[in-house]
Design a protein around this motif. Structure first.
Motif, PDB file in Angstrom:
ATOM      1  N   ASN A 110       0.864  -1.303  -0.268  1.00 38.27           N
ATOM      2  CA  ASN A 110       0.037  -0.163  -0.094  1.00 38.27           C
ATOM      3  C   ASN A 110       0.852   1.007  -0.072  1.00 38.27           C
ATOM      4  OD1 ASN A 110      -2.185  -1.648   0.031  1.00 38.27           O
ATOM      5  ND2 ASN A 110      -2.612  -1.509   2.198  1.00 38.27           N
ATOM      6  N   PHE A 112       1.784   4.557  -1.769  1.00 35.49           N
ATOM      7  CA  PHE A 112       0.940   5.657  -2.357  1.00 35.49           C
ATOM      8  C   PHE A 112       1.458   5.844  -3.971  1.00 35.49           C
ATOM      9  CE2 PHE A 112       0.686   7.785   1.982  1.00 35.49           C
ATOM     10  CZ  PHE A 112      -0.418   6.761   2.183  1.00 35.49           C
ATOM     11  N   PRO A 113       1.007   5.374  -4.888  1.00 33.45           N
ATOM     12  CA  PRO A 113       1.489   5.102  -6.228  1.00 33.45           C
ATOM     13  C   PRO A 113       1.708   6.451  -6.779  1.00 33.45           C
ATOM     14  CG  PRO A 113      -0.947   4.665  -6.332  1.00 33.45           C
ATOM     15  CD  PRO A 113      -0.595   4.760  -4.879  1.00 33.45           C
ATOM     16  N   HIS A 114       1.127   7.735  -6.574  1.00 35.91           N
ATOM     17  CA  HIS A 114       1.113   8.862  -7.390  1.00 35.91           C
ATOM     18  C   HIS A 114       2.340   9.749  -6.398  1.00 35.91           C
ATOM     19  CE1 HIS A 114      -1.538   9.155  -3.872  1.00 35.91           C
ATOM     20  NE2 HIS A 114      -1.292  10.759  -3.975  1.00 35.91           N
ATOM     21  N   MET A 115       2.980   9.145  -5.727  1.00 32.69           N
ATOM     22  CA  MET A 115       4.159  10.029  -5.078  1.00 32.69           C
ATOM     23  C   MET A 115       5.362   9.086  -5.005  1.00 32.69           C
ATOM     24  SD  MET A 115       2.426  11.199  -1.522  1.00 32.69           S
ATOM     25  CE  MET A 115       0.904  11.892  -1.267  1.00 32.69           C
ATOM     26  N   GLU A 123       5.378  12.532   3.605  1.00 36.64           N
ATOM     27  CA  GLU A 123       4.070  12.945   3.546  1.00 36.64           C
ATOM     28  C   GLU A 123       3.308  13.195   4.966  1.00 36.64           C
ATOM     29  OE1 GLU A 123       2.041  14.197   0.912  1.00 36.64           O
ATOM     30  OE2 GLU A 123       0.127  14.293   1.968  1.00 36.64           O
ATOM     31  N   TYR A 156       9.485   6.058  -8.470  1.00 38.04           N
ATOM     32  CA  TYR A 156       8.057   6.004  -8.054  1.00 38.04           C
ATOM     33  C   TYR A 156       7.711   4.492  -7.689  1.00 38.04           C
ATOM     34  CZ  TYR A 156       6.559  10.415  -8.939  1.00 38.04           C
ATOM     35  OH  TYR A 156       6.568  11.962  -8.981  1.00 38.04           O
ATOM     36  N   GLU A 158       5.767   1.917  -8.604  1.00 35.88           N
ATOM     37  CA  GLU A 158       5.540   1.316  -9.467  1.00 35.88           C
ATOM     38  C   GLU A 158       6.883   0.573 -10.219  1.00 35.88           C
ATOM     39  OE1 GLU A 158       2.782   2.261 -13.432  1.00 35.88           O
ATOM     40  OE2 GLU A 158       4.797   3.283 -13.522  1.00 35.88           O
TER      41      GLU A 158
ATOM     42  N   GLY B 166      -7.018  -0.306   0.512  1.00 32.98           N
ATOM     43  CA  GLY B 166      -5.743  -0.275   1.195  1.00 32.98           C
ATOM     44  C   GLY B 166      -5.025   0.928   1.124  1.00 32.98           C
ATOM     45  N   GLN B 167      -5.165   1.869   0.293  1.00 33.56           N
ATOM     46  CA  GLN B 167      -4.797   3.138   0.151  1.00 33.56           C
ATOM     47  C   GLN B 167      -5.211   3.941   1.477  1.00 33.56           C
ATOM     48  OE1 GLN B 167      -2.605   4.662  -2.251  1.00 33.56           O
ATOM     49  NE2 GLN B 167      -1.999   2.533  -2.184  1.00 33.56           N
ATOM     50  N   ALA B 171      -3.179   5.210   4.618  1.00 29.93           N
ATOM     51  CA  ALA B 171      -2.940   6.637   5.133  1.00 29.93           C
ATOM     52  C   ALA B 171      -3.633   6.650   6.483  1.00 29.93           C
ATOM     53  CB  ALA B 171      -3.730   7.502   4.179  1.00 29.93           C
ATOM     54  N   LEU B 180      -7.454  14.847   5.005  1.00 28.66           N
ATOM     55  CA  LEU B 180      -6.346  14.936   4.297  1.00 28.66           C
ATOM     56  C   LEU B 180      -6.234  13.509   3.530  1.00 28.66           C
ATOM     57  CD1 LEU B 180      -3.750  16.561   4.531  1.00 28.66           C
ATOM     58  CD2 LEU B 180      -2.808  15.318   6.294  1.00 28.66           C
ATOM     59  N   ARG B 184      -5.076  14.252  -0.384  1.00 22.99           N
ATOM     60  CA  ARG B 184      -3.694  13.711  -0.387  1.00 22.99           C
ATOM     61  C   ARG B 184      -3.603  12.510  -1.350  1.00 22.99           C
ATOM     62  NH1 ARG B 184      -0.365  17.280  -1.768  1.00 22.99           N
ATOM     63  NH2 ARG B 184       1.250  15.852  -1.151  1.00 22.99           N
ATOM     64  N   ILE B 185      -4.299  11.558  -0.643  1.00 22.30           N
ATOM     65  CA  ILE B 185      -4.297  10.191  -1.153  1.00 22.30           C
ATOM     66  C   ILE B 185      -5.356   9.775  -2.188  1.00 22.30           C
ATOM     67  CG2 ILE B 185      -3.891   7.931  -0.546  1.00 22.30           C
ATOM     68  CD1 ILE B 185      -1.795   9.993   0.524  1.00 22.30           C
ATOM     69  N   PRO B 188      -6.299  12.312  -5.624  1.00 17.73           N
ATOM     70  CA  PRO B 188      -5.284  12.319  -6.889  1.00 17.73           C
ATOM     71  C   PRO B 188      -5.438  11.084  -7.674  1.00 17.73           C
ATOM     72  CG  PRO B 188      -4.262  13.278  -4.916  1.00 17.73           C
ATOM     73  CD  PRO B 188      -5.745  12.634  -4.461  1.00 17.73           C
ATOM     74  N   GLN B 189      -5.648  10.168  -6.761  1.00 20.27           N
ATOM     75  CA  GLN B 189      -5.805   8.767  -7.672  1.00 20.27           C
ATOM     76  C   GLN B 189      -7.334   8.633  -8.464  1.00 20.27           C
ATOM     77  OE1 GLN B 189      -4.008   5.270  -5.652  1.00 20.27           O
ATOM     78  NE2 GLN B 189      -3.539   6.466  -3.837  1.00 20.27           N
ATOM     79  N   ARG B 192      -7.033  10.614 -11.668  1.00 26.78           N
ATOM     80  CA  ARG B 192      -6.460   9.637 -12.815  1.00 26.78           C
ATOM     81  C   ARG B 192      -7.286   8.826 -13.417  1.00 26.78           C
ATOM     82  NH1 ARG B 192      -0.291   8.155 -11.890  1.00 26.78           N
ATOM     83  NH2 ARG B 192      -0.981   7.046 -13.715  1.00 26.78           N
ATOM     84  N   ASP B 267       4.957   7.727 -15.137  1.00 22.58           N
ATOM     85  CA  ASP B 267       4.289   6.909 -13.603  1.00 22.58           C
ATOM     86  C   ASP B 267       3.921   8.022 -12.713  1.00 22.58           C
ATOM     87  OD1 ASP B 267       8.044   6.923 -13.184  1.00 22.58           O
ATOM     88  OD2 ASP B 267       6.834   8.553 -13.861  1.00 22.58           O
ATOM     89  N   ARG B 268       3.607   9.158 -13.217  1.00 25.13           N
ATOM     90  CA  ARG B 268       2.682  10.127 -12.459  1.00 25.13           C
ATOM     91  C   ARG B 268       1.254   9.905 -12.622  1.00 25.13           C
ATOM     92  NH1 ARG B 268       5.341  15.042 -10.001  1.00 25.13           N
ATOM     93  NH2 ARG B 268       3.746  14.418  -8.700  1.00 25.13           N
TER      94      ARG B 268
END
Ligand SMILES: Nc1ncnc2c1ncn2[C@@H]1O[C@H](COP(=O)(O)OP(=O)(O)OP(=O)(O)O)[C@@H](O)[C@H]1O
Ligand SMILES: [Mg+2]
Lengths: 277, 268
Positions: A110, A112-115, A123, A156, A158, B166-167, B171, B180, B184-185, B188-189, B192, B267-268
């Motif tokens: 787990n 954070f894939p965007h960080m 963070e 990242y 990934e 799980g994300q 967090a 938050l 923040r978590i 953003p995902q 996308r 990858d972002r």
């Protein structure tokens, strides 16, 4: 049953004190009165058959799962179960305080894939604990170094292997300076050849005196790194004690059967890998 | 047994590859050619039978094309506000607060249960009766934002729910407070995940924006209707309008696909 290593002068004060934890999923009675004490610098390994409630127990300790009854105290802060789901703001804040005192590692990492790796690590320290950026980065750098991934800080998730991801997750959790680290089968989602690198890091942490609770099927690791091994069955703690005793010379029949089956299935697996057959 | 003179399998692999690539290219060429032929036949047919006035098209085409600016402006502004509404709507739909939840659910139900054209008329013609008078263009933008915001609310909600549990747990385990975690978590995902859907909605919006022509907003369709009716040349003017809408949507879709491909790679 209370878990208290009898002779352990190197251990400190009680960090985790869970009392009378009961957990129902609907009608399914999964935890049946668990008492668990963990002291500073103690490494507790939780073993037991699939479905015995190991995951549920450690998730109850930081309230990712709401215990149905009982209470959890972490480093002096006690939070009672909330059977009527009052779910007040004050209680949510208490649970958050409990989580600030604990670090949790998951089977599935787990991250954070965007960080980036570094961003994953700074963070929460910056935004939750208000640590200045320079300090958060320094701490993260030090801990990434410790898990052997200093060179990956700008990658990242990934692009990391499973073992690397789990090691970043360990660094990320430690950046919050928790009083106790809790692991739920941290290596069971990993390819066999990547298990070692994660266990090595964890073993090192245990030997340095990091307080931790680990759900694991890695008996060799448990034997090496544990102060205390706890065997659970059907929602109860059946046996607890030093690894030599619980793993080597268990008193309870159920523990014996479990270890016997577990070791023989392990031997089968080894056998299957044998190129000679 | 392999015959001695049989070619080694390795050596014919490049040939197989090349011949497949050639076949693929030919297929695409034929498929694209079909477009040109069909469109060409229709246009030449109309022209040859004297049903279409090319001089008229040349004269009025630029004027109608001038409406495209307003079409794009209305669409861009509306999709922007619709996205904000959708974000708020999705928060409401996922909220544990029953009042917020109720308001968001009401909004979505109301908008989905009534035609867009009724919503447009309502804002422009009905609201003045209760003292709210809005000019045509803002009325159109409000109606479109309001309408698309509701549909996108459901998309955003699904996007937020598609972020793995799980994300959130990771967090929360770090002691992050709910807001938050969301900001923040999760968001953003989720964003996308929903970007392709927002793109699709923008293409739909480009076309649905033609409905604001009923408020005499001088966008593409309004201009083509204006010229077409006055001169009894609606065939030409509607062809022009249709062609421009088509080109706009194709162009946008092309850039959208490229963006998606880049996002899938990056990858972002
Ligand atoms: N979210 C849930 N909802 C309903 N039942 C659950 C849930 N999580 C766990 N259970 C049930 O609780 C029991 C204990 O599950 P738990 O995951 O704690 O076992 P475990 O000891 O961690 O097993 P494993 O070694 O397979 O991970 C099982 O019977 C399981 O089906
Ligand atoms: Mg488990």
């Amino acid at each position: 049953m209370t878990v208290e290593p009898s002779e352990a002068p190197h251990l400190g004060e009680v960090i985790v004190d869970a009392r009378g934890i009961e957990k129902y999923f609907g009608r399914n009675h999964v935890l049946k009165g668990i008492d668990l004490k963990v002291r500073r610098r103690q490494a507790v390994m939780l073993i037991g058959r699939s479905g015995s409630g190991k995951t549920t127990l450690i998730r109850c300790l930081n309230f990712l799962e709401e215990p149905t009854m009982g209470s959890v105290e972490i480093d002096g802060l006690r939070v009672e179960a909330d059977p009527l789901h009052a779910n007040t703001r004050a209680r949510r804040e208490q649970i958050r305080q409990i989580r600030l005192r604990t670090g949790m590692l998951f089977q599935e990492f787990n991250l954070f894939p965007h960080m980036s790796v570094l961003a994953n690590c700074i963070e929460a320290p910056m935004r939750v604990r208000g640590v200045p950026e320079a300090e958060a980065v320094a701490t993260a750098g030090r801990l990434l170094e410790k898990v052997g991934l200093a060179d990956k800080r700008d990658e990242y998730p990934e692009r990391l292997s499973g073992g690397q991801k789990q090691r970043v997750a360990i660094a990320r959790a430690m950046c919050m300076e928790p009083k106790v680290l809790m692991f739920d089968e941290p290596t069971s989602a990993l390819d066999p050849e990547l298990v070692g690198e994660v266990l090595t890091v964890m073993e090192e942490l245990a030997h340095e005196g990091t307080t931790m609770i680990v759900v694991t099927h890695e008996m060799h690791f448990a034997r090496e790194a544990a102060d205390t091994v706890v065997y659970m069955d059907e929602g109860r703690i059946i046996e607890a004690g030093p690894p030599e005793q619980v793993l080597g010379d268990p008193e309870d029949e159920r523990t014996k059967t479990f270890l016997h089956r577990f070791l023989s299935s392990f031997a089968d697996r080894e056998h299957a890998h044998d190129p000679g057959t | 047994m392999i015959a001695a003179d049989a070619p080694k399998p390795d050596s014919i692999l490049p040939q197989v590859e090349a011949s497949r690539a050639r076949a693929d290219a030919l297929f695409r060429l034929k498929s694209a050619g079909t477009w040109l032929v069909v469109i060409g036949l229709v246009l030449v047919g109309l022209w040859a039978t004297d049903n279409i006035d090319t001089a008229f098209i040349a004269e009025w085409g630029p004027f109608i094309f001038g409406g495209a600016g307003l079409t794009i402006l209305v669409s861009v502004v509306s999709i922007f506000f619709a996205t904000i509404l959708a974000l708020i709507g999705a928060m409401g739909r996922l909220s544990r607060n029953p009042y917020l939840n109720g308001v968001a659910a009401l909004y979505v139900s109301l908008v989905r249960g009534t035609p867009l054209i009724v919503q447009i008329y309502f804002i422009y013609l009905a609201l003045p009766q209760v003292g709210i008078v809005l000019p045509a263009i803002p009325s159109g933008i409000i109606a479109l934002s309001f309408n698309y915001g509701a549909y996108m609310t459901e998309i955003f909600r699904a996007g937020i729910q598609a972020v793995p549990q799980g994300q959130r747990e990771a967090a929360e385990s770090l002691g992050m407070p709910e807001r938050l975690v969301m900001r923040r978590i999760v968001l953003p995902q989720a964003l996308r995940i929903v970007i392709p859907a927002i793109g699709n909605d923008f293409v739909a919006m480009l076309k649905d924006s033609s409905l604001v022509s009923i408020l005499a907003v001088e966008e593409l369709l309004f201009r083509s209707q204006l010229v077409g009716r006055q001169n009894f040349r609606s065939l030409e003017t509607l062809l022009i309008a249709a062609a421009i809408y088509w080109i706009l949507t194709i162009t946008f879709s092309y850039f959208q696909q490229r963006l998606e491909r880049r996002m899938a790679r990056g990858d972002r």
